[in-house]
Write a protein that holds these residues in place. Structure first.
Motif, short mmCIF file in Angstrom:
data_model
loop_
_atom_site.label_atom_id
_atom_site.label_comp_id
_atom_site.label_asym_id
_atom_site.label_seq_id
_atom_site.Cartn_x
_atom_site.Cartn_y
_atom_site.Cartn_z
N GLY A 237 6.06 -1.69 20.40
CA GLY A 237 7.41 -2.09 20.03
C GLY A 237 7.79 -1.55 18.67
N ARG A 238 8.76 -2.18 18.05
CA ARG A 238 9.28 -1.72 16.77
C ARG A 238 8.60 -2.48 15.63
NH1 ARG A 238 13.59 1.46 17.63
NH2 ARG A 238 14.13 1.41 15.42
N PHE A 239 8.21 -1.71 14.60
CA PHE A 239 7.54 -2.28 13.45
C PHE A 239 8.12 -1.68 12.18
CE2 PHE A 239 4.37 -3.87 16.30
CZ PHE A 239 3.75 -4.92 15.62
N PRO A 240 8.24 -2.50 11.11
CA PRO A 240 8.64 -1.93 9.82
C PRO A 240 7.63 -0.91 9.34
CG PRO A 240 8.89 -4.31 9.79
CD PRO A 240 8.15 -3.96 11.06
N LEU A 241 8.11 0.11 8.69
CA LEU A 241 7.25 1.22 8.27
C LEU A 241 6.15 0.76 7.31
CD1 LEU A 241 7.02 4.25 8.76
CD2 LEU A 241 8.50 4.62 6.78
N LYS A 242 6.42 -0.26 6.52
CA LYS A 242 5.42 -0.72 5.56
C LYS A 242 4.16 -1.23 6.25
CE LYS A 242 7.51 -5.35 5.14
NZ LYS A 242 8.11 -6.33 4.20
N TYR A 243 4.32 -1.84 7.44
CA TYR A 243 3.16 -2.34 8.16
C TYR A 243 2.37 -1.19 8.79
CZ TYR A 243 5.29 -6.94 7.65
OH TYR A 243 5.83 -8.09 7.12
N VAL A 244 3.07 -0.16 9.21
CA VAL A 244 2.39 1.01 9.77
C VAL A 244 1.53 1.68 8.69
CG1 VAL A 244 2.70 3.26 10.87
CG2 VAL A 244 4.21 1.36 11.47
N ALA A 245 2.11 1.85 7.49
CA ALA A 245 1.37 2.46 6.39
C ALA A 245 0.20 1.58 5.98
CB ALA A 245 2.30 2.69 5.20
N ALA A 246 0.41 0.27 5.91
CA ALA A 246 -0.66 -0.65 5.53
C ALA A 246 -1.80 -0.60 6.55
CB ALA A 246 -0.12 -2.07 5.40
N PHE A 247 -1.46 -0.49 7.82
CA PHE A 247 -2.47 -0.42 8.87
C PHE A 247 -3.37 0.80 8.68
CE2 PHE A 247 -3.66 1.44 12.98
CZ PHE A 247 -4.48 0.43 13.49
N TYR A 248 -2.77 1.96 8.42
CA TYR A 248 -3.56 3.17 8.24
C TYR A 248 -4.41 3.12 6.98
CZ TYR A 248 -1.54 5.77 12.13
OH TYR A 248 -1.20 6.19 13.38
#
Length: 291
Positions: A164-175
């Motif tokens: 689904g859709r996620f804020p970009l900050k969470y994507v960066a934090a995940f990586y």
């Protein structure tokens, strides 16, 4: 070949993102093709090793170019594919806010920061005391771009397949978290480089908000070096700019002439295909498409 001419044209006229992707693809193909010849000749192939960043300081001193070359080098097709896809996705988001020169500087400086942290860690932490490793791949540069745009626009949402859709900050934090965890796995050097790239992306945006562009000098230097290698055509084709129309009649006349030329080119494509166009006709069509 027309295909090669089209590749050169799109590289020359494309964005910085397009050029970075082309360079990564081109380096991968070139090395693989050269490797085939070495294999057929029964000779060892050390080019990848000579372009990868070594962890040993003495080796690094003799291969001083590797902190730059490693970030355009990939071990296999999947390694290349994931990095190029990440570069494309996050690079497009980055270019939504910034110009291409900043993307280039973040890519290069993120890669250099990744190489620095990788070499530093391998020469400081006891666990790596007896390890001689090499680093290759654009991952540090890609993560620098991701973190930079996530810090600048943290609430921008992106769509993740099957999630689904996620804020970009969470994507960066995940990586970033994934890279920290991955240090104790089979690829500690790569994950350390990821963190170096991420740190640069965060630092760069923080400084940019203060009015300091820490990558401007590097990108300007790269463009200047690139100008040295541009071919100097003996005969240069220039297009004379039309004088501004004096009235509505003159404006309409100029528009009709341009449209007739476009229609002629399109008819030629319909009859003989795109490959039948001359270089000038392709340039006219390309410029028309950009309007």
């Amino acid at each position: 070949m027309d295909i090669w001419a089209d590749i050169k044209r799109t590289f020359k006229e494309g964005s910085v993102l397009t050029r970075l992707i082309y360079i990564n693809l081109g380096v991968f193909l070139l090395i693989k093709i050269i490797g085939v010849f070495f294999y057929l000749a029964g000779q060892p192939f050390h080019l990848v090793e000579w372009l990868s960043a070594p962890s040993d300081l003495n080796t690094l001193a003799h291969r001083f170019w590797t902190p730059v070359t490693y970030m355009f080098l990939h071990a296999g097709f999947l390694h290349l594919l994931f990095n190029v896809l990440g570069l494309y996705w996050f690079g497009k988001l980055f270019l939504y806010h910034f110009e291409g020169e900043k993307l280039l500087s973040v890519y290069l400086m993120g890669g250099l920061a990744g190489a620095f942290l990788y070499v530093l860690a391998f020469n400081v932490f006891p666990v790596f005391a007896s390890v001689n490793a090499i680093l290759l791949g654009a991952s540090a540069s890609v993560l620098a771009i991701l973190v930079a745009v996530a810090v600048y626009d943290p609430q921008r949402e992106i769509h993740l397949f099957f999630i689904g859709r996620f804020p970009l900050k969470y994507v960066a934090a995940f990586y970033v978290v994934l890279s920290v965890i991955g240090i104790s796995t089979s690829n500690p050097g790569g994950n350390l480089a990821h963190l170096g790239g991420a740190a640069w992306g965060w630092f760069y945006i923080g400084q940019l908000r203060k009015g300091k562009d820490w990558g401007a000098g590097l990108s300007a230097f790269v463009y200047k070096v690139g100008d040295w290698f541009k071919p100097r055509d003996r005969m240069k084709v220039t297009f004379k700019q039309q004088a501004p129309p004096r009235d509505d009649y003159e404006y309409n006349r100029q528009q009709n002439v341009q449209q007739e030329e476009i229609n002629r080119i399109l008819d030629k494509i319909a009859q003989s295909g795109y490959e039948s166009l001359t270089k000038r006709e392709k340039e006219i069509l390309f410029k028309q498409g950009k309007k």
